[in-house]
Design an enzyme around this catalytic site. Structure first.
Site, short mmCIF file in Angstrom:
data_model
loop_
_atom_site.label_atom_id
_atom_site.label_comp_id
_atom_site.label_asym_id
_atom_site.label_seq_id
_atom_site.Cartn_x
_atom_site.Cartn_y
_atom_site.Cartn_z
N SER A 128 -83.88 33.16 -52.47
CA SER A 128 -82.79 32.19 -52.59
C SER A 128 -83.20 31.09 -53.55
CB SER A 128 -82.46 31.58 -51.22
OG SER A 128 -81.58 30.47 -51.35
N TYR A 151 -85.14 27.20 -43.78
CA TYR A 151 -84.72 28.39 -44.52
C TYR A 151 -85.27 28.36 -45.95
CZ TYR A 151 -81.67 31.80 -46.81
OH TYR A 151 -81.18 32.85 -47.54
#
Length: 227
Positions: A128, A151
């Site tokens: 990501s 995350y």
């Protein structure tokens, strides 16, 4: 026939990646921890289902034994399964890192013997921009404006794993992918992303790179994303 396994394949980007690779002629194992949802997704997509929970060693080993018994090798592994909890409490942070980071190690290590039987083995790790030091420090990038303590840190670890695997296992192609901000269960509290159908295209593209393709890179839709 290219033999491919996609983790977390019963929904979202994983599901759409399976669709694209089946359409491209791959024999795809749609791996999921939920057997009912996984079997249903595989049937819808024309794929083969294999139960695989990336946080469970026995499950991962059993899945690879199934692929070995049926195909004898694995050409492409896509580590797609992920968890997006953001609570900085110890138990939730451990669960995120076990799924997003240790899960990649657990599945990749189990798959290495099968990948080495391929003429062109490929591993794609879903990362990501939230795990890119470049993206989160550049005000022009959307990731700069999104705080993601747990995350984002886990995805930074996935990117480093990709680099380290590319260095230590040079006979296998390893690349990380930023699929783009996508409307999935992971982002349901923050809508406004694009469809999983669109985001899966870059994942499939990297998975289908030829032998002359790069290794140890971080790819996004427009090309290389700086680490």
């Amino acid at each position: 026939m290219t033999v491919t396994l996609v983790t977390g394949a019963n929904k979202g980007i994983g599901y759409e990646t399976v669709r694209l690779l089946v359409a491209a002629g791959h024999t795809v194992y749609a791996a999921a921890r939920d057997e009912e949802r996984g079997r249903r997704a595989a049937a819808e997509l024309g794929a083969r289902f294999v139960r695989l929970d990336v946080t469970d060693d026995a499950s991962v080993v059993a899945a690879m034994k199934t692929v070995e018994a049926e195909q004898g090798r694995l050409d492409v592994l896509i580590n797609n399964a992920g968890l997006g909890l953001e609570s900085p409490t110890g138990p939730e942070a451990l669960l995120v890192f076990d799924t997003n980071v240790v899960g990649v190690i657990r599945v990749t290590q189990a798959a290495l013997p099968l990948l080495r039987k391929s003429d062109h083995p490929v591993v794609v790790n879903l990362s990501s921009a939230l795990g890119s030091f470049h993206a989160v420090t550049d005000p022009q990038r959307p990731a700069f404006h999104v705080p993601s303590l747990v995350y984002g840190s886990s995805k930074a670890a996935v990117s480093m794993l990709t680099l380290q695997y590319a260095k230590t296992v040079p006979d296998i192609t390893f690349n990380a992918v930023e699929p783009g901000y996508t409307d999935t269960d992971l982002t349901k509290d923050h809508p406004g992303g694009r469809s999983a159908e669109v985001s899966a295209q870059v994942v499939a593209r990297v998975a289908m790179m030829g032998k002359d393709g790069p290794t140890g890179t971080f790819q996004e839709e427009d090309g290389i994303l700086p680490w």
